[in-house]
Motif scaffolding. Structure first.
Motif, mmCIF file in Angstrom:
data_model
loop_
_atom_site.group_PDB
_atom_site.id
_atom_site.type_symbol
_atom_site.label_atom_id
_atom_site.label_comp_id
_atom_site.label_asym_id
_atom_site.label_seq_id
_atom_site.Cartn_x
_atom_site.Cartn_y
_atom_site.Cartn_z
ATOM 1 N N GLY A 49 0.690 -3.425 -14.777
ATOM 2 C CA GLY A 49 -0.002 -2.501 -13.999
ATOM 3 C C GLY A 49 -1.397 -2.409 -14.329
ATOM 4 O O GLY A 49 -1.860 -2.723 -15.415
ATOM 5 N N PRO A 55 4.261 0.623 -12.683
ATOM 6 C CA PRO A 55 3.408 0.657 -11.378
ATOM 7 C C PRO A 55 3.103 2.150 -11.127
ATOM 8 O O PRO A 55 4.269 3.226 -11.146
ATOM 9 C CB PRO A 55 4.168 -0.020 -10.475
ATOM 10 C CG PRO A 55 5.085 -0.959 -11.109
ATOM 11 C CD PRO A 55 5.326 -0.112 -12.357
ATOM 12 N N GLY A 56 2.048 2.834 -10.954
ATOM 13 C CA GLY A 56 1.889 4.270 -10.581
ATOM 14 C C GLY A 56 1.707 4.972 -11.610
ATOM 15 O O GLY A 56 1.614 6.385 -11.574
ATOM 16 N N LEU A 59 -1.321 7.380 -11.525
ATOM 17 C CA LEU A 59 -1.006 8.366 -10.669
ATOM 18 C C LEU A 59 -0.400 9.670 -11.313
ATOM 19 O O LEU A 59 -1.048 10.655 -11.404
ATOM 20 C CB LEU A 59 -0.642 8.253 -9.383
ATOM 21 C CG LEU A 59 -0.328 9.459 -8.488
ATOM 22 C CD1 LEU A 59 -1.418 10.075 -8.093
ATOM 23 C CD2 LEU A 59 0.483 8.990 -7.280
ATOM 24 N N MET A 60 0.521 9.364 -12.170
ATOM 25 C CA MET A 60 1.476 10.485 -12.822
ATOM 26 C C MET A 60 0.632 11.059 -13.800
ATOM 27 O O MET A 60 0.693 12.222 -14.182
ATOM 28 C CB MET A 60 2.662 9.700 -13.438
ATOM 29 C CG MET A 60 3.604 10.488 -14.105
ATOM 30 S SD MET A 60 4.317 11.842 -13.267
ATOM 31 C CE MET A 60 5.498 10.993 -12.329
ATOM 32 N N GLN A 112 4.535 15.358 -9.374
ATOM 33 C CA GLN A 112 5.166 14.649 -10.312
ATOM 34 C C GLN A 112 6.532 14.534 -10.069
ATOM 35 O O GLN A 112 7.155 13.357 -10.383
ATOM 36 C CB GLN A 112 5.066 15.448 -11.532
ATOM 37 C CG GLN A 112 3.403 15.069 -12.437
ATOM 38 C CD GLN A 112 3.333 15.521 -13.474
ATOM 39 O OE1 GLN A 112 3.121 16.630 -14.019
ATOM 40 N NE2 GLN A 112 3.605 14.616 -14.683
ATOM 41 N N VAL A 115 7.353 12.247 -7.219
ATOM 42 C CA VAL A 115 7.003 10.838 -7.706
ATOM 43 C C VAL A 115 8.232 10.373 -8.612
ATOM 44 O O VAL A 115 8.466 9.053 -8.466
ATOM 45 C CB VAL A 115 5.676 10.667 -8.443
ATOM 46 C CG1 VAL A 115 5.426 9.387 -9.218
ATOM 47 C CG2 VAL A 115 4.566 10.843 -7.451
ATOM 48 N N CYS A 273 5.913 12.255 -17.451
ATOM 49 C CA CYS A 273 4.922 11.017 -17.570
ATOM 50 C C CYS A 273 5.848 9.832 -18.424
ATOM 51 O O CYS A 273 5.735 8.801 -18.340
ATOM 52 C CB CYS A 273 3.760 11.250 -18.423
ATOM 53 S SG CYS A 273 2.572 11.963 -17.235
ATOM 54 N N TYR A 276 8.576 8.353 -16.588
ATOM 55 C CA TYR A 276 8.131 7.545 -15.512
ATOM 56 C C TYR A 276 7.511 6.173 -16.144
ATOM 57 O O TYR A 276 7.872 5.060 -15.627
ATOM 58 C CB TYR A 276 6.868 8.142 -14.663
ATOM 59 C CG TYR A 276 6.696 7.357 -13.528
ATOM 60 C CD1 TYR A 276 7.384 7.537 -12.383
ATOM 61 C CD2 TYR A 276 5.476 6.296 -13.566
ATOM 62 C CE1 TYR A 276 6.965 6.743 -11.076
ATOM 63 C CE2 TYR A 276 5.295 5.673 -12.360
ATOM 64 C CZ TYR A 276 5.955 5.886 -11.193
ATOM 65 O OH TYR A 276 5.569 4.916 -10.214
ATOM 66 N N ASN A 304 7.964 -2.524 -7.382
ATOM 67 C CA ASN A 304 6.678 -1.812 -6.576
ATOM 68 C C ASN A 304 7.388 -0.534 -6.014
ATOM 69 O O ASN A 304 7.689 -0.467 -4.948
ATOM 70 C CB ASN A 304 6.226 -2.702 -5.597
ATOM 71 C CG ASN A 304 4.878 -2.196 -4.946
ATOM 72 O OD1 ASN A 304 4.394 -1.357 -5.426
ATOM 73 N ND2 ASN A 304 4.705 -2.464 -3.426
ATOM 74 N N ILE A 307 5.549 5.564 -3.717
ATOM 75 C CA ILE A 307 5.257 6.860 -4.178
ATOM 76 C C ILE A 307 4.993 8.014 -3.022
ATOM 77 O O ILE A 307 4.249 7.734 -2.238
ATOM 78 C CB ILE A 307 3.904 6.663 -5.124
ATOM 79 C CG1 ILE A 307 4.154 5.820 -6.169
ATOM 80 C CG2 ILE A 307 3.441 8.066 -5.485
ATOM 81 C CD1 ILE A 307 2.804 5.665 -7.029
ATOM 82 N N THR A 309 3.616 10.905 -0.902
ATOM 83 C CA THR A 309 2.209 11.459 -0.975
ATOM 84 C C THR A 309 2.161 12.493 -0.125
ATOM 85 O O THR A 309 1.072 12.975 0.091
ATOM 86 C CB THR A 309 1.280 10.422 -0.538
ATOM 87 O OG1 THR A 309 1.480 9.944 0.774
ATOM 88 C CG2 THR A 309 1.062 9.311 -1.265
#
Length: 312
Positions: A49, A55-56, A59-60, A112, A115, A273, A276, A304, A307, A309
């Motif tokens: 990543g 992945p993501g 953002l987290m 969060q 996600v 976090c 994730y 993949n 997420i 939004t």
């Protein structure tokens, strides 16, 4: 060594319990910031990543940062919005600044959870969890509107409704996590169960302490014939008026929820976090029945994960 701040003919020294409370909030927030930087460094250095192993994760971490640093600011400069009271005479203690920071932080916090829940729902084929991921952010956006209404008008009923919506949102999260319990084995199931228990305690606090407190304040104002501000009048008021007070009686009703909010809630944000970042390991904890049903979808989610939004 004594601690003393002068503001509008009032002082706060270590003999005042508020000084110890403020010192504890500040210490906890400092530790929380240090933990966030530690997580950022660890997850950034993991392979895979753009940032971290999952992945993501970038953002987290960003959503977590908004919550951790937003709560830290509110810990360093405590204030009570509707009452317009604060500990320090600075423009950063104004209600419009503090409430704006809180709004961004709280939306990021619930994002969060969205996600986290969305890929778990896809991984297990749990529609309940998927639906929860899409519902909770709009719910909190509505709650924030009631919060601003309460702040602008000084009407505590808005706070009661706001916190009731928070209770509904996290009841939905709890149901979503309960739906995942039969899909996982081992330590993941234990972690899910512990999270559900934590949410249950949070809901109990909201419905037995927080919401009744605001309803009681609202009834007291109505009984005394108190006047609420017009929203436009309130907008000017939140920008220009903040009252410094170090009277423990004025803060007594705020200490419990602020202490939990700026500690346990921030720890939950940091924990999300970590969870994730470990999502690549989650499929091996799926029950055999779940793997048989959703094996193709699980591989796609891990490689993949979409997420949500909504509301961001």
């Amino acid at each position: 060594m004594s601690l003393e701040w002068r503001a509008r003919s009032t002082s706060l020294a270590w003999s005042n319990p508020l000084a110890w409370w403020w010192g504890l909030l500040t210490l906890v927030s400092g530790v929380n910031i240090a933990i966030w930087f530690l997580l950022y460094g660890r997850l950034r250095d993991q392979p895979g990543g753009a940032l971290g192993g999952a992945p993501g994760i970038g953002l987290m971490l960003l959503l977590c940062a908004a919550y951790v640093f937003g709560c830290a600011l509110r810990s360093f400069l405590p204030r009570a919005d509707v009452q317009r009271i604060c500990l320090f005479d600075t423009w950063l203690s104004s209600v419009v600044v503090g409430r704006s920071v809180a709004t961004v932080a709280e939306v990021c916090f619930v994002a969060q959870w969205a996600v986290i829940l969305h890929p778990l729902g896809l991984m297990t084929g749990a529609d309940t969890t998927l639906n929860a991921a899409w519902v909770i952010v709009p719910l909190i956006l509505i709650a924030e509107c009631f919060s601003w209404y309460a702040v602008l008008t000084t009407n505590y009923l808005g706070n009661a409704i706001e916190n009731s919506i928070w209770a509904v949102a996290f009841f939905v999260v709890g149901i979503a996590l309960c739906r995942l319990l039969p899909e996982f084995d081992g330590r993941v199931r234990v972690a899910l169960a512990m999270t559900v228990v934590g949410i249950a305690f949070y809901l109990m606090f909201l419905m037995t302490v927080d919401v009744p407190m605001y309803l009681s304040r609202w009834r007291a104002v109505v009984a005394n014939g108190g006047r609420h501000l017009h929203p436009l009048e309130g907008l000017r008021d939140v920008c220009t008026r903040w009252v410094v007070t170090h009277d423990l009686a004025e803060w007594k009703g705020e200490i419990a929820w602020m202490s939990l909010y700026f500690s346990a809630a921030v720890w939950a944000s940091l924990a999300l976090c970590v969870v994730y970042s470990l999502q690549d390991d989650l499929p091996r904890y799926l029950t055999e029945a779940t793997v048989a049903i959703s094996a193709p979808d699980t591989a796609a989610v891990v490689s993949n994960p979409p997420i949500p939004t909504t509301g961001l």
